[in-house]
Design a protein around this motif. Structure first.
Motif, PDB file in Angstrom:
ATOM      1  N   TYR A  50       6.183  12.727  -6.825  1.00 32.56           N
ATOM      2  CA  TYR A  50       6.200  11.902  -8.022  1.00 32.56           C
ATOM      3  C   TYR A  50       7.262  10.780  -8.297  1.00 32.56           C
ATOM      4  CZ  TYR A  50       5.993  10.618 -13.075  1.00 32.56           C
ATOM      5  OH  TYR A  50       5.873   9.895 -14.174  1.00 32.56           O
ATOM      6  N   LEU A  51       8.828  11.342  -7.928  1.00 38.93           N
ATOM      7  CA  LEU A  51       9.740  10.399  -7.932  1.00 38.93           C
ATOM      8  C   LEU A  51       9.903   9.573  -6.949  1.00 38.93           C
ATOM      9  CD1 LEU A  51      12.603  13.106  -8.961  1.00 38.93           C
ATOM     10  CD2 LEU A  51      11.407  11.544 -10.445  1.00 38.93           C
ATOM     11  N   ILE A  52       9.476   9.813  -6.003  1.00 37.67           N
ATOM     12  CA  ILE A  52       9.272   8.911  -4.725  1.00 37.67           C
ATOM     13  C   ILE A  52       8.194   7.819  -5.044  1.00 37.67           C
ATOM     14  CG2 ILE A  52       8.632   8.609  -2.464  1.00 37.67           C
ATOM     15  CD1 ILE A  52       9.644  11.443  -1.664  1.00 37.67           C
ATOM     16  N   ARG A  53       7.112   8.117  -5.730  1.00 37.02           N
ATOM     17  CA  ARG A  53       6.066   7.167  -5.980  1.00 37.02           C
ATOM     18  C   ARG A  53       6.592   6.282  -7.088  1.00 37.02           C
ATOM     19  NH1 ARG A  53      -0.046   8.412  -8.699  1.00 37.02           N
ATOM     20  NH2 ARG A  53      -0.585   6.055  -8.730  1.00 37.02           N
ATOM     21  N   LEU A  54       7.160   6.779  -8.134  1.00 36.88           N
ATOM     22  CA  LEU A  54       8.133   5.813  -9.004  1.00 36.88           C
ATOM     23  C   LEU A  54       9.007   4.943  -8.548  1.00 36.88           C
ATOM     24  CD1 LEU A  54       8.703   8.196 -12.085  1.00 36.88           C
ATOM     25  CD2 LEU A  54       6.598   6.509 -11.945  1.00 36.88           C
ATOM     26  N   ARG A  55       9.670   5.320  -7.617  1.00 35.04           N
ATOM     27  CA  ARG A  55      10.704   4.495  -6.946  1.00 35.04           C
ATOM     28  C   ARG A  55       9.816   3.215  -5.862  1.00 35.04           C
ATOM     29  NH1 ARG A  55      15.770   6.144  -3.291  1.00 35.04           N
ATOM     30  NH2 ARG A  55      16.755   3.997  -3.011  1.00 35.04           N
ATOM     31  N   LEU A  56       8.921   3.835  -5.415  1.00 31.58           N
ATOM     32  CA  LEU A  56       8.088   2.759  -4.501  1.00 31.58           C
ATOM     33  C   LEU A  56       7.300   1.709  -5.356  1.00 31.58           C
ATOM     34  CD1 LEU A  56       6.635   5.248  -1.888  1.00 31.58           C
ATOM     35  CD2 LEU A  56       8.394   3.480  -1.656  1.00 31.58           C
ATOM     36  N   GLU A  57       6.971   2.273  -6.736  1.00 30.97           N
ATOM     37  CA  GLU A  57       6.119   1.377  -7.687  1.00 30.97           C
ATOM     38  C   GLU A  57       7.081   0.302  -8.125  1.00 30.97           C
ATOM     39  OE1 GLU A  57       4.188   3.940 -10.344  1.00 30.97           O
ATOM     40  OE2 GLU A  57       2.396   4.072  -9.131  1.00 30.97           O
TER      41      GLU A  57
ATOM     42  N   LEU B   3       0.756  -1.279  -0.038  1.00 34.57           N
ATOM     43  CA  LEU B   3      -0.164  -0.005  -0.042  1.00 34.57           C
ATOM     44  C   LEU B   3       0.920   1.164  -0.023  1.00 34.57           C
ATOM     45  CD1 LEU B   3      -2.956  -1.025   2.622  1.00 34.57           C
ATOM     46  CD2 LEU B   3      -2.891  -1.148   0.083  1.00 34.57           C
ATOM     47  N   VAL B   4       2.171   1.257   0.130  1.00 32.13           N
ATOM     48  CA  VAL B   4       3.084   2.201   0.417  1.00 32.13           C
ATOM     49  C   VAL B   4       3.027   3.185  -0.838  1.00 32.13           C
ATOM     50  CG1 VAL B   4       5.267   3.071   0.355  1.00 32.13           C
ATOM     51  CG2 VAL B   4       4.672   1.216   1.692  1.00 32.13           C
ATOM     52  N   PRO B   5       3.013   3.078  -2.096  1.00 34.39           N
ATOM     53  CA  PRO B   5       2.644   3.886  -3.113  1.00 34.39           C
ATOM     54  C   PRO B   5       1.470   4.616  -3.085  1.00 34.39           C
ATOM     55  CG  PRO B   5       3.503   1.759  -4.142  1.00 34.39           C
ATOM     56  CD  PRO B   5       3.259   1.408  -2.525  1.00 34.39           C
TER      57      PRO B   5
END
Length: 287
Positions: free
Chosen positions: A253-260, A185-187
């Motif tokens: 946005y960059l953090i979300r991409l990394r988490l995904e 669920l983190v992203p």
């Protein structure tokens, strides 16, 4: 197969972006205007004085601190309430669930002025003082639906049998949640937190009705300055907010991409584990 945009499509795209971002470009450009009359369109020279004056404005500093504090607290409350609600909705089928889903969307559909007046009347009725508490409760109310929607969307592809298997192996509910559910669920949680904070920080109408006389958020202060006594520093303040929020959005946005990417990697590892003999090793580790 990728197709190249034609000339007409390129022109249309350029005009669209110009229409969207031209007002922002104008306000940033005029924040360096030496003309002290903020309502004037005459550009009389370049200056940084309005930015220098912002540093010594106590009222702006206080309003900024209020906005940041309220935004963080409202996001925390909305996550604490919204994540369990999304988990319950994703695993339960009960009569009236569709009605609950629609009620969850109601704060997003109602006009903000209606919500603002409703909150103001409710707080006056039950005796809640107007200030940071009323602001946090009000902002959390319209942030919770976004948390429920984003987390529920993420849970739509989640294999709930992993939770049951983890519990069968002896892991408690909290251990199962933090080891199995939360990493998936983190992203969605990061996206919901970022969206909720931006919405809280930008809100004017609801904050106007619920802030009270002793506290004011930064957008409400800007609104009051523009309406009552326009100042050239207002454009400089708006420009700083535009830059700050833009940087924050890009960072999230960059953090979300990394988490995904990490989530996709876990999915590939999970698929490999299933091919090699099932989920037992992963679930035993969680237990």
């Amino acid at each position: 197969m990728k197709t190249r945009l034609g000339t007409g499509a390129r022109i249309y795209t350029a005009l669209l972006f110009l229409f969207l971002y031209l007002p922002i470009i104008v306000i940033v450009a005029y924040s360096f205007n030496a003309n002290p009359v903020s309502s004037s369109a005459d550009f009389t020279g370049f200056t940084l004085d309005w930015y220098r004056q912002l540093g010594g404005d106590h009222e702006i500093s206080k309003s900024l601190a209020t906005s940041l504090t309220v935004g963080i607290q409202a996001v925390a409350v909305s996550l604490v309430v919204g994540i369990p609600a999304a988990l319950a909705l994703s695993r339960s089928h009960f009569p009236g669930r569709r009605v609950f889903d629609q009620l969850n969307l109601l704060p997003l559909l109602l006009p903000e002025v209606v919500l603002g007046i409703a909150f103001m009347s409710f707080y006056a009725l039950v005796g809640i003082p107007f200030g940071n508490v009323s602001l946090v409760v009000s902002h959390a109310t319209f942030c919770i639906p976004y948390v429920v929607i984003l987390v529920s969307t993420r849970l739509a592809g989640f294999d709930h049998s992993l939770v049951e298997a983890s519990q069968d192996l002896g892991a408690g509910p909290l251990r199962t949640f933090f080891s199995i559910v939360l990493p998936e669920l983190v992203p969605a949680v990061v996206s919901a937190a970022a969206l909720g904070f931006v919405l809280s920080f930008d809100d004017v109408v609801i904050s106007f009705f619920t802030a009270g006389a002793t506290s004011s958020t930064l957008p409400v202060l800007i609104y009051s300055q523009v309406k009552l006594h326009p100042q050239p520093t207002t454009k400089a303040l708006c420009s700083l907010l535009i830059v700050s929020l833009s940087v924050a959005v890009v960072a999230f946005y960059l953090i979300r991409l990394r988490l995904e990417r990490r989530a996709r990697q876990r999915e590939r590892e999970h698929a490999t584990t299933q091919a090699d003999g099932g989920d037992a090793p992963q679930l035993q580790a969680a237990a």
